[in-house]
Design a protein around this motif. Structure first.
Motif, PDB file in Angstrom:
ATOM      1  N   PRO A   1       0.775  -1.238   0.000  1.00 37.58           N
ATOM      2  CA  PRO A   1       0.000   0.000   0.000  1.00 37.58           C
ATOM      3  C   PRO A   1       0.805   1.287   0.000  1.00 37.58           C
ATOM      4  O   PRO A   1       0.227   2.373  -0.096  1.00 37.58           O
ATOM      5  CB  PRO A   1      -0.782  -0.105   1.307  1.00 37.58           C
ATOM      6  CG  PRO A   1       0.161  -0.831   2.223  1.00 37.58           C
ATOM      7  CD  PRO A   1       0.855  -1.829   1.359  1.00 37.58           C
ATOM      8  N   ASP A   2       2.133   1.216   0.116  1.00 37.76           N
ATOM      9  CA  ASP A   2       2.922   2.437   0.303  1.00 37.76           C
ATOM     10  C   ASP A   2       3.439   3.040  -0.985  1.00 37.76           C
ATOM     11  O   ASP A   2       3.785   4.225  -1.016  1.00 37.76           O
ATOM     12  CB  ASP A   2       4.108   2.156   1.235  1.00 37.76           C
ATOM     13  CG  ASP A   2       3.659   1.730   2.613  1.00 37.76           C
ATOM     14  OD1 ASP A   2       2.651   2.297   3.087  1.00 37.76           O
ATOM     15  OD2 ASP A   2       4.288   0.838   3.200  1.00 37.76           O
ATOM     16  N   CYS A   3       3.526   2.252  -2.052  1.00 36.68           N
ATOM     17  CA  CYS A   3       4.123   2.731  -3.309  1.00 36.68           C
ATOM     18  C   CYS A   3       3.258   2.283  -4.470  1.00 36.68           C
ATOM     19  O   CYS A   3       2.769   1.139  -4.502  1.00 36.68           O
ATOM     20  CB  CYS A   3       5.548   2.177  -3.442  1.00 36.68           C
ATOM     21  SG  CYS A   3       6.451   2.752  -4.907  1.00 36.68           S
ATOM     22  N   PHE A   4       3.049   3.185  -5.431  1.00 42.15           N
ATOM     23  CA  PHE A   4       2.320   2.814  -6.642  1.00 42.15           C
ATOM     24  C   PHE A   4       2.848   3.604  -7.827  1.00 42.15           C
ATOM     25  O   PHE A   4       2.979   4.831  -7.761  1.00 42.15           O
ATOM     26  CB  PHE A   4       0.820   3.060  -6.495  1.00 42.15           C
ATOM     27  CG  PHE A   4       0.048   2.692  -7.744  1.00 42.15           C
ATOM     28  CD1 PHE A   4      -0.077   1.365  -8.122  1.00 42.15           C
ATOM     29  CD2 PHE A   4      -0.501   3.678  -8.547  1.00 42.15           C
ATOM     30  CE1 PHE A   4      -0.756   1.016  -9.284  1.00 42.15           C
ATOM     31  CE2 PHE A   4      -1.192   3.344  -9.713  1.00 42.15           C
ATOM     32  CZ  PHE A   4      -1.321   2.010 -10.076  1.00 42.15           C
ATOM     33  N   CYS A   5       3.166   2.890  -8.908  1.00 42.23           N
ATOM     34  CA  CYS A   5       3.610   3.555 -10.133  1.00 42.23           C
ATOM     35  C   CYS A   5       3.338   2.632 -11.312  1.00 42.23           C
ATOM     36  O   CYS A   5       3.085   1.439 -11.148  1.00 42.23           O
ATOM     37  CB  CYS A   5       5.097   3.910 -10.075  1.00 42.23           C
ATOM     38  SG  CYS A   5       6.229   2.479 -10.164  1.00 42.23           S
ATOM     39  N   SER A   6       3.359   3.206 -12.499  1.00 43.10           N
ATOM     40  CA  SER A   6       3.348   2.420 -13.734  1.00 43.10           C
ATOM     41  C   SER A   6       4.174   3.181 -14.755  1.00 43.10           C
ATOM     42  O   SER A   6       4.413   4.388 -14.602  1.00 43.10           O
ATOM     43  CB  SER A   6       1.922   2.184 -14.238  1.00 43.10           C
ATOM     44  OG  SER A   6       1.289   3.395 -14.611  1.00 43.10           O
ATOM     45  N   VAL A   7       4.613   2.504 -15.785  1.00 40.91           N
ATOM     46  CA  VAL A   7       5.573   3.094 -16.716  1.00 40.91           C
ATOM     47  C   VAL A   7       5.044   4.373 -17.344  1.00 40.91           C
ATOM     48  O   VAL A   7       5.738   5.391 -17.415  1.00 40.91           O
ATOM     49  CB  VAL A   7       5.956   2.072 -17.811  1.00 40.91           C
ATOM     50  CG1 VAL A   7       6.853   2.729 -18.850  1.00 40.91           C
ATOM     51  CG2 VAL A   7       6.663   0.870 -17.183  1.00 40.91           C
ATOM     52  N   ASP A   8       3.790   4.354 -17.811  1.00 38.08           N
ATOM     53  CA  ASP A   8       3.238   5.556 -18.437  1.00 38.08           C
ATOM     54  C   ASP A   8       2.161   6.223 -17.591  1.00 38.08           C
ATOM     55  O   ASP A   8       1.545   7.196 -18.012  1.00 38.08           O
ATOM     56  CB  ASP A   8       2.683   5.243 -19.825  1.00 38.08           C
ATOM     57  CG  ASP A   8       1.498   4.279 -19.777  1.00 38.08           C
ATOM     58  OD1 ASP A   8       1.142   3.815 -18.672  1.00 38.08           O
ATOM     59  OD2 ASP A   8       0.931   3.998 -20.853  1.00 38.08           O
ATOM     60  N   GLY A   9       1.919   5.712 -16.391  1.00 40.07           N
ATOM     61  CA  GLY A   9       0.971   6.330 -15.478  1.00 40.07           C
ATOM     62  C   GLY A   9      -0.485   5.986 -15.715  1.00 40.07           C
ATOM     63  O   GLY A   9      -1.353   6.436 -14.960  1.00 40.07           O
ATOM     64  N   THR A  10      -0.788   5.169 -16.721  1.00 35.60           N
ATOM     65  CA  THR A  10      -2.191   4.901 -17.057  1.00 35.60           C
ATOM     66  C   THR A  10      -2.709   3.576 -16.506  1.00 35.60           C
ATOM     67  O   THR A  10      -3.910   3.309 -16.590  1.00 35.60           O
ATOM     68  CB  THR A  10      -2.389   4.901 -18.584  1.00 35.60           C
ATOM     69  OG1 THR A  10      -1.650   3.819 -19.158  1.00 35.60           O
ATOM     70  CG2 THR A  10      -1.930   6.222 -19.195  1.00 35.60           C
ATOM     71  N   SER A  11      -1.843   2.753 -15.945  1.00 30.88           N
ATOM     72  CA  SER A  11      -2.270   1.437 -15.457  1.00 30.88           C
ATOM     73  C   SER A  11      -3.056   1.573 -14.160  1.00 30.88           C
ATOM     74  O   SER A  11      -2.652   2.300 -13.249  1.00 30.88           O
ATOM     75  CB  SER A  11      -1.058   0.530 -15.234  1.00 30.88           C
ATOM     76  OG  SER A  11      -0.382   0.286 -16.452  1.00 30.88           O
ATOM     77  N   ALA A  12      -4.153   0.858 -14.057  1.00 37.40           N
ATOM     78  CA  ALA A  12      -4.995   0.899 -12.869  1.00 37.40           C
ATOM     79  C   ALA A  12      -4.475  -0.072 -11.820  1.00 37.40           C
ATOM     80  O   ALA A  12      -4.017  -1.170 -12.150  1.00 37.40           O
ATOM     81  CB  ALA A  12      -6.436   0.545 -13.235  1.00 37.40           C
ATOM     82  N   PRO A  13      -4.522   0.289 -10.551  1.00 38.34           N
ATOM     83  CA  PRO A  13      -4.060  -0.622  -9.492  1.00 38.34           C
ATOM     84  C   PRO A  13      -4.950  -1.847  -9.399  1.00 38.34           C
ATOM     85  O   PRO A  13      -6.168  -1.780  -9.587  1.00 38.34           O
ATOM     86  CB  PRO A  13      -4.170   0.235  -8.224  1.00 38.34           C
ATOM     87  CG  PRO A  13      -5.137   1.319  -8.563  1.00 38.34           C
ATOM     88  CD  PRO A  13      -4.990   1.578 -10.014  1.00 38.34           C
ATOM     89  N   GLY A  14      -4.342  -2.990  -9.124  1.00 32.22           N
ATOM     90  CA  GLY A  14      -5.087  -4.222  -8.939  1.00 32.22           C
ATOM     91  C   GLY A  14      -5.374  -4.990 -10.203  1.00 32.22           C
ATOM     92  O   GLY A  14      -5.706  -6.174 -10.153  1.00 32.22           O
ATOM     93  N   VAL A  15      -5.207  -4.344 -11.367  1.00 30.95           N
ATOM     94  CA  VAL A  15      -5.556  -5.013 -12.624  1.00 30.95           C
ATOM     95  C   VAL A  15      -4.439  -5.953 -13.067  1.00 30.95           C
ATOM     96  O   VAL A  15      -4.673  -7.098 -13.433  1.00 30.95           O
ATOM     97  CB  VAL A  15      -5.862  -3.979 -13.727  1.00 30.95           C
ATOM     98  CG1 VAL A  15      -6.033  -4.664 -15.074  1.00 30.95           C
ATOM     99  CG2 VAL A  15      -7.127  -3.200 -13.369  1.00 30.95           C
ATOM    100  N   GLY A  16      -3.203  -5.486 -12.995  1.00 26.21           N
ATOM    101  CA  GLY A  16      -2.085  -6.319 -13.435  1.00 26.21           C
ATOM    102  C   GLY A  16      -1.932  -7.581 -12.610  1.00 26.21           C
ATOM    103  O   GLY A  16      -1.478  -8.612 -13.104  1.00 26.21           O
ATOM    104  N   SER A  17      -2.319  -7.525 -11.348  1.00 27.10           N
ATOM    105  CA  SER A  17      -2.189  -8.695 -10.481  1.00 27.10           C
ATOM    106  C   SER A  17      -3.314  -9.700 -10.679  1.00 27.10           C
ATOM    107  O   SER A  17      -3.292 -10.783 -10.103  1.00 27.10           O
ATOM    108  CB  SER A  17      -2.192  -8.240  -9.012  1.00 27.10           C
ATOM    109  OG  SER A  17      -3.439  -7.640  -8.676  1.00 27.10           O
ATOM    110  N   GLY A  18      -4.297  -9.326 -11.475  1.00 28.12           N
ATOM    111  CA  GLY A  18      -5.409 -10.216 -11.735  1.00 28.12           C
ATOM    112  C   GLY A  18      -6.537 -10.113 -10.722  1.00 28.12           C
ATOM    113  O   GLY A  18      -7.538 -10.825 -10.810  1.00 28.12           O
ATOM    114  N   ARG A  19      -6.381  -9.199  -9.742  1.00 26.06           N
ATOM    115  CA  ARG A  19      -7.427  -9.056  -8.727  1.00 26.06           C
ATOM    116  C   ARG A  19      -8.697  -8.437  -9.317  1.00 26.06           C
ATOM    117  O   ARG A  19      -9.805  -8.751  -8.892  1.00 26.06           O
ATOM    118  CB  ARG A  19      -6.924  -8.179  -7.568  1.00 26.06           C
ATOM    119  CG  ARG A  19      -5.869  -8.815  -6.706  1.00 26.06           C
ATOM    120  CD  ARG A  19      -5.378  -7.854  -5.638  1.00 26.06           C
ATOM    121  NE  ARG A  19      -6.461  -7.387  -4.770  1.00 26.06           N
ATOM    122  CZ  ARG A  19      -6.293  -6.473  -3.818  1.00 26.06           C
ATOM    123  NH1 ARG A  19      -5.088  -5.951  -3.615  1.00 26.06           N
ATOM    124  NH2 ARG A  19      -7.307  -6.101  -3.062  1.00 26.06           N
TER     125      ARG A  19
END
Length: 552
Positions: A184-202
């Protein structure tokens, strides 16, 4: 017969006016400067010499004669290098420092052709010129890499502090590494458009709740408080059964702190917007650590004391005029336990950006003229303001620049245009990556434009009656969701959004103390400080935020 007039010698290139056109003659070629359908531009033979050393985004003058209204910039267009021109409206002049038009009396550099050029260090050399761990200054001197961009000039020519932008700082934050940057302390994506939780399959994009944040900057007073009551009344309920919420970045002067206290009682978020609201852009972009400390930590002290907010929830910062203070601002924020900033704008794009932490490099360009974005790593959340698409017909209208504040969309005059702006930009977010839609508004704009507050109110009802996965939330609630991504179907049980879910009842005090106060910092002025707590001795200001004679 052609009329030939020599205007100026710039970078060894002579500029001539020939029959209404300009010809730029130099050792390497000749250039014709004319007015085209879309403004003034140069059709090139060879512009390399003219544009040598000129940043493509920076405007400069061809002459100091005239009325200070016309400037050009070197534009690397698809057809090749050219000069693109801007002419300020009558009565205005172009300010080279701020790179914008302003009233002529306010422009102090009409006698200059361009912004002063700072000496840059030598980072790009064919062969290493310094020992390991060192870099070369502009004058050839070698110093430790760690001394670059530390706010203290160490090179003899000061060049170690002249290449410190997000893309230049040799000690800047690294690019996003999703394997190391974990919630929960850090969040980033290469171009800034990725939504949290989606890449992990949640989560799937379609099951992400669409969050909408209404943010307001400035003083909270009786006039705009009536607007807030209209937008956030007790019957306007999110799908989880809780009332719609907003975020208020409060400036000090003319604020009614009993009204701020009541907004907080109802579950709205209170952030800081400074004490002085100083109008000089450089005060913010070049502000020292101590300036930012006094302005923002001091503003929080005032809010917590006179609005009686004691739960530690004043953790958000927005800078006046959206002027970012670079690393000094964010160093102060980290030291003072501010959680997030909501000042940085992201230029209009087909897919909007999600909030991110600044442990890693910003995933987008530092947008705006003369901005000072943080280049180093900071444990701070950034809630970017995605620019709004203000075109009335995106399918056919010409490309228009986006607007960062709803109230800065200068082509919005009528209520139907305003409603279209709100709905179109909602559709852009809801139909792509569900990034939070930030609707930042100057409350005085809603007050002065008759019927616009009704448009917002009706649109909020339309959204809540149409969608079961859309929520009007605070900036802090957005961060709480990102830290624990939860599907839209599970939001009714999401406890982080249940705090102050349904608040009814009367304000803490119906008759606040109208304290008549003055301060030596503002001689000759008297203010009314409305608060439910005891009146201070002095009007709180930047050197005395408690009003008790205490120097912050």
């Amino acid at each position: 017969m052609w009329h030939l007039t020599r205007l100026v010698l710039l970078f060894g290139v002579s500029v001539f006016s020939v029959g209404g056109q300009f010809r730029l003659g130099g050792a390497k070629g000749q250039y014709k400067y004319k007015r085209g359908k879309s403004g003034e531009e140069v059709v090139q033979d060879n512009l390399d010499e003219l544009c040598q050393g000129q940043p493509g985004s920076e405007y400069f003058r061809l002459t100091t004669d005239g009325d200070c209204r016309e400037v050009v910039r070197c534009d690397k267009a698809a057809v090749g290098l050219r000069l693109a021109s801007v002419k300020c409206p009558s009565g205005l002049g172009f300010d080279l420092e701020r790179q914008t038009c302003d009233w002529k009396a306010n422009v102090k550099n009409c006698d200059r052709l361009s912004k002063p050029r700072l000496v840059k260090p030598n980072f790009d050399t064919v062969e290493p010129v310094c020992p390991d761990g060192q870099l070369q200054c502009g004058n050839g001197e070698c110093i430790d890499r760690s001394l670059f961009c530390d706010s203290q000039p160490d090179c003899g020519d000061g060049s170690d502090e002249n290449a410190c932008s997000v893309d230049e700082d040799p000690n800047g934050a690294p690019l996003c590494d999703p394997t190391q940057c974990l919630l929960p302390d850090c969040f980033c994506s290469v171009d800034g458009t990725s939504a949290p939780g989606v890449g992990s399959g949640r989560l799937e994009i379609s099951n992400i709740p669409q969050m909408i944040t209404f943010t307001f900057n400035g003083a909270v007073n009786d006039e705009n408080n009536r607007v807030y009551d209209k937008l956030f009344h007790e019957e306007r309920i999110n799908p989880n059964g809780c009332t719609a919420k907003g975020t208020f970045f409060v400036s000090h002067k003319y604020t009614n702190y009993s009204a701020v206290q009541d907004l907080h009682r109802k579950g709205h978020e209170i952030g800081v917007f400074s004490i002085t609201n100083d109008e000089d852009p450089k005060y913010w972009t070049e502000g020292s650590y101590d300036n930012w400390l006094a302005e923002m930590a001091g503003a929080r002290l005032i809010i917590e004391r006179f609005a009686n907010i004691t739960d530690g929830t004043v953790v958000g910062v927005r800078a006046p005029y959206l002027r970012i203070g670079g690393n000094e601002q964010f160093n102060m924020m980290a030291d003072q336990f501010f959680a997030y900033d909501s000042t940085i704008t992201a230029s209009l794009a087909s897919v909007p950006l999600w909030p991110y932490t600044l442990h890693y490099r910003m995933p987008h360009k530092c947008h705006g003229n003369s901005q000072n974005c943080p280049s180093k790593s900071h444990p701070i959340w950034e809630m970017p303001i995605n620019e709004l698409d203000r075109r009335e017909d995106p399918e056919f209208d010409e490309n228009l620049t986006g607007c960062h504040l709803v109230s800065s969309c200068s082509n919005i005059y009528h209520k139907d245009q305003f409603r279209h702006l709100l709905q179109h930009n909602f559709d852009r977010h809801y139909g792509t990556n569900r990034a939070p839609l930030s609707l930042s508004i100057d409350p005085s704009w809603l007050v002065s434009n008759k019927g616009f507050a009704d448009v917002v109110s009706e649109w909020m009802d339309h959204i809540l009656n149409t969608y079961t996965d859309v929520y009007f939330v605070t900036e802090l609630q957005v961060i709480q969701w990102i830290q624990n991504p939860t599907s839209a179907t599970a939001i009714p049980g999401f406890q982080a959004w249940k705090d102050k879910c349904l608040i009814q009842g009367q304000p803490f005090c119906s008759n606040p103390n109208p304290c008549p106060l003055a301060t030596r910092e503002l001689p000759g002025e008297e203010f009314r400080l409305h608060t439910c707590v005891e009146c201070p001795k002095n009007y709180p200001w930047i050197q005395d935020p408690t009003g008790d004679g205490f120097s912050f």
